[in-house]
Scaffold this active site. Structure first.
Site, PDB file in Angstrom:
ATOM      1  CB  SER A 474       3.544  12.982  -7.831  1.00 42.07           C
ATOM      2  OG  SER A 474       4.907  12.688  -8.097  1.00 42.07           O
ATOM      3  NE  ARG A 475       4.723  19.706  -3.466  1.00 39.46           N
ATOM      4  CZ  ARG A 475       4.812  19.135  -2.205  1.00 39.46           C
ATOM      5  NH1 ARG A 475       5.746  18.581  -1.792  1.00 39.46           N
ATOM      6  NH2 ARG A 475       3.956  19.250  -1.333  1.00 39.46           N
ATOM      7  CB  VAL A 476       9.824  15.576  -8.993  1.00 41.53           C
ATOM      8  CG1 VAL A 476      10.235  16.805  -8.296  1.00 41.53           C
ATOM      9  CG2 VAL A 476       9.674  14.316  -7.957  1.00 41.53           C
TER      10      VAL A 476
END
Ligand code: ATP
Ligand code: MG
Length: 615
Positions: A474-476
């Protein structure tokens, strides 16, 4: 020899010879030097006004098109037209109206008639109708089949514009060619035939939006299909809309809790994020999304579930699950099942997105699930091939990336000035044999802010939800995690990957030293903690407590096959005896003291739990 020019005049009722004379004079002067033939016909469906068809030009002064313009989905059905016309008959007083541009009189159903008999929302339409004629281009269908039409003469059609076929069907112009326009028909495509007239409308297809849709199952045009009756929406929104601008966006900084311990801890999702759920068939993709919806109960989040190209029975069971868990009152289901035409499947996610947007722009948090986009891409490919667009890789058309990027870009966390609403998107993609490097999966992976990869092997081994932690990211979302969750989840990923590596090593049957054995045992127990039944979301506070226990390795004494039971009972015990701590963890706090309390509670409860059996 030259053929005479034919001009058709359509009215709702008989017009006088004086009126005919004026029409003929006007149009003959437009075509000086040509022989012009006039053809009169009556069509009650236009309700009022008149329509002059001159080659591919359409002088549209009908009341019907004005109504459709104000509210494109206000279905001007036969009954509607009848109601309007009877209203006129009963009033007996026929009011003559002058229409601006051409000075033609139209003596049919009047504003008052319609108003009295149908609905006040039409008043605006009727007022517009007084003003002028609409000159639009019209064409005639030269090819139709499989939900696709080609029409000539629509020289002013724009890409994505809504076209209207003479039987009332809506179509979307998708391929603008030199001598014809290719379009897809959305409804009643089996009733569209060659040589029918089709005209441009200058609008985009719209769907009803707003609170009335909550708890309903609708098709991609916003028509209810749940048998609970019609509704009159307060508002419509075009299905295609630009994504919020950069300056209108805010950072993703609040968590959207899915209630799934493996996700909330290691692959956290923030409000306004786009997180892909990807995996082979039957790996629990839909279950993860549905669980996330169920977990929003009481959290003031509106959910939209878009089903694309699925079996009707699957959609029915999702709706049933949502109903059983009390999730329908805050959920809208948009469904284009496998038996719907490709054009309907194609617009389904955009329609769902428009419905979600309405809530987002009114300041609410929305969760939207697109289940699934691989079938959406397939529907688009079918349409494109029928429209004879050049096929590219895997026979998908060249704009397949844009198809999904323009959809997913509409998910956002809005800035305070824009109301602070958010739209979190969970698109789902199905892979073949776990191949995430195929065309559509890579496209969507690159558009989204991370993916949850569900693994067939894990699923079959009983590890459910089958989240492959190594390939998921999950990048953010991690910036949206609460401090308490962050402090317990930090080591989790590391522990798990270490245990997995050792497990592979242990397969060779080598003698293992004690520390390796311990790490292996610990990994197994952590996995047990991450295991979760379907439709049983867990609160964040409970997740933190369990993860704390797992990372501190406090489960060593509990037999592996009883961990499930232990988890459940311990949570109940902890809730009763340490309600204050649960509350503090829920607000994001986790101090050392609190940790010690948890540890003591586990030790105490373990003795009771194991002793119960011995007794
Ligand atoms: P499809 O490819 O058909 O869309 P899917 O990937 O969406 O499948 P689901 O329909 O969500 O998968 O789940 C498949 C089956 O696995 C269902 O019967 C579901 O009940 C079961 N399942 C999913 N998650 C879990 C879980 N956490 N625990 C136990 N069973 C589960
Ligand atoms: Mg599914």
């Amino acid at each position: 020899m030259t053929f005479p020019r034919k001009i058709s005049v359509v009215t709702a009722s008989e017009i006088s010879s004086e009126q005919k004379e004026r029409i003929e004079k006007l149009f003959s002067s437009k075509h000086k030097g040509e022989t012009v033939e006039f053809e009169y016909s009556i069509d009650k469906q236009i309700i009022g006004g008149l329509l002059v068809i001159d080659g591919d030009e359409f002088y549209d002064g009908t009341l019907r098109s004005q109504i459709e313009k104000i509210n494109p989905n206000y279905l001007v059905t036969e009954e509607f037209a009848q109601a309007a016309l009877t209203a006129k008959g009963r009033k007996r007083k026929s009011v003559k109206r002058r229409s601006g541009k051409s000075g033609l009189e139209t003596a049919d159903a009047t504003a008052a008639d319609i108003k009295a008999h149908v609905d006040s929302e039409l008043l605006g339409a009727v007022n517009e109708y007084k003003k002028s004629f609409d000159v639009r281009h019209a064409g005639s269908i030269v090819f139709c089949g499989d939900g696709v039409i080609k029409a000539n003469g629509l020289s002013d059609a724009e890409y994505g514009e809504m076209l209207r076929v003479e039987n009332g069907a809506q179509a979307i112009a998708l391929s603008l060619e030199e001598d014809c326009v290719g379009a897809i028909v959305l409804d009643d495509d089996d009733k569209v035939t060659a040589h029918m007239t089709v005209k441009s409308t200058g609008m985009i297809v719209s769907v009803p939006v707003g609170k009335k849709l909550l708890g309903r199952v609708v098709n991609p045009l916003g028509k209810p299909i749940d048998g609970l009756g019609d509704f009159r929406a307060d508002k419509y929104r075009p299905i295609e809309a630009p994504a919020p601008a950069i300056k209108d966006r805010d950072k993703v900084n609040t968590p959207l809790e899915t209630g799934i311990i493996a996700l909330d801890s290691m692959i956290p999702i923030g409000k306004g994020q786009r997180e892909l759920i990807i995996g082979d068939r039957q790996t629990g993709k839909t279950s993860v999304a549905v669980d996330a919806i169920i977990n929003q109960r009481g959290k003031n989040v509106v959910c939209v579930y878009v089903a694309i190209g699925q079996k009707s029975s699957t959609v029915a069971s999702v709706v049933q699950t949502l109903t059983q868990h009390g999730a329908m009152p805050y959920t809208v289901v948009v469904s284009a099942t496998a038996s719907s035409s490709a054009p309907l499947q194609y617009i389904a996610p955009y329609a769902g997105c428009a419905i979600a947007e309405e809530f987002m722009y009114s300041g609410k948090d929305v969760l939207i699930v697109y289940d699934d986009l691989s079938k959406h891409a397939v529907a688009y490919r079918a349409m494109s091939l029928l429209l004879k667009r050049p096929p590219g890789r895997e026979a998908y058309p060249g704009d397949i990336f844009y198809l999904h990027s323009r959809l997913l870009e509409r998910a956002a966390k809005l800035s305070k000035e824009k109301g602070g609403g958010s739209m979190t998107a969970l698109p789902i993609v199905e892979t073949l044999a776990g191949d995430i490097s195929a065309y559509i999966p890579t496209n969507i992976i690159s558009i989204t802010d991370g993916q949850i990869f569900l693994d067939t092997a894990l699923f079959n081994s009983g590890m459910r939800p089958a989240v492959n932690v190594g390939l998921s990211v999950s990048r953010v979302g991690s910036s949206a995690q609460s401090p308490a969750m962050k402090s317990v989840s930090g080591r989790l990923r590391l522990d798990l990957s270490q245990a997995r590596e050792l497990a592979v090593f242990a397969q060779f049957g080598a003698d293992l030293d004690e520390s390796t054995m311990r790490a292996l045992e610990r990994g197994k127990r952590t996995n047990e903690v991450l295991r979760q039944d379907v439709h049983a979301p867990m609160s964040t506070a409970h997740q933190v407590v369990l993860l704390y226990i797992a990372t501190k390795d406090l489960l060593g004494a509990i037999p592996l096959n009883r961990i499930d039971e232990f988890k459940e009972q311990f949570i109940r015990y902890f809730d009763v005896h340490h309600a204050d701590i649960v509350k503090r963890i829920a607000s994001g706090e986790l101090t050392i003291d609190m940790g010690i309390t948890i540890e003591d509670a586990v030790n105490e409860f373990s003795v009771y739990f194991l002793g119960k059996d011995n007794a």
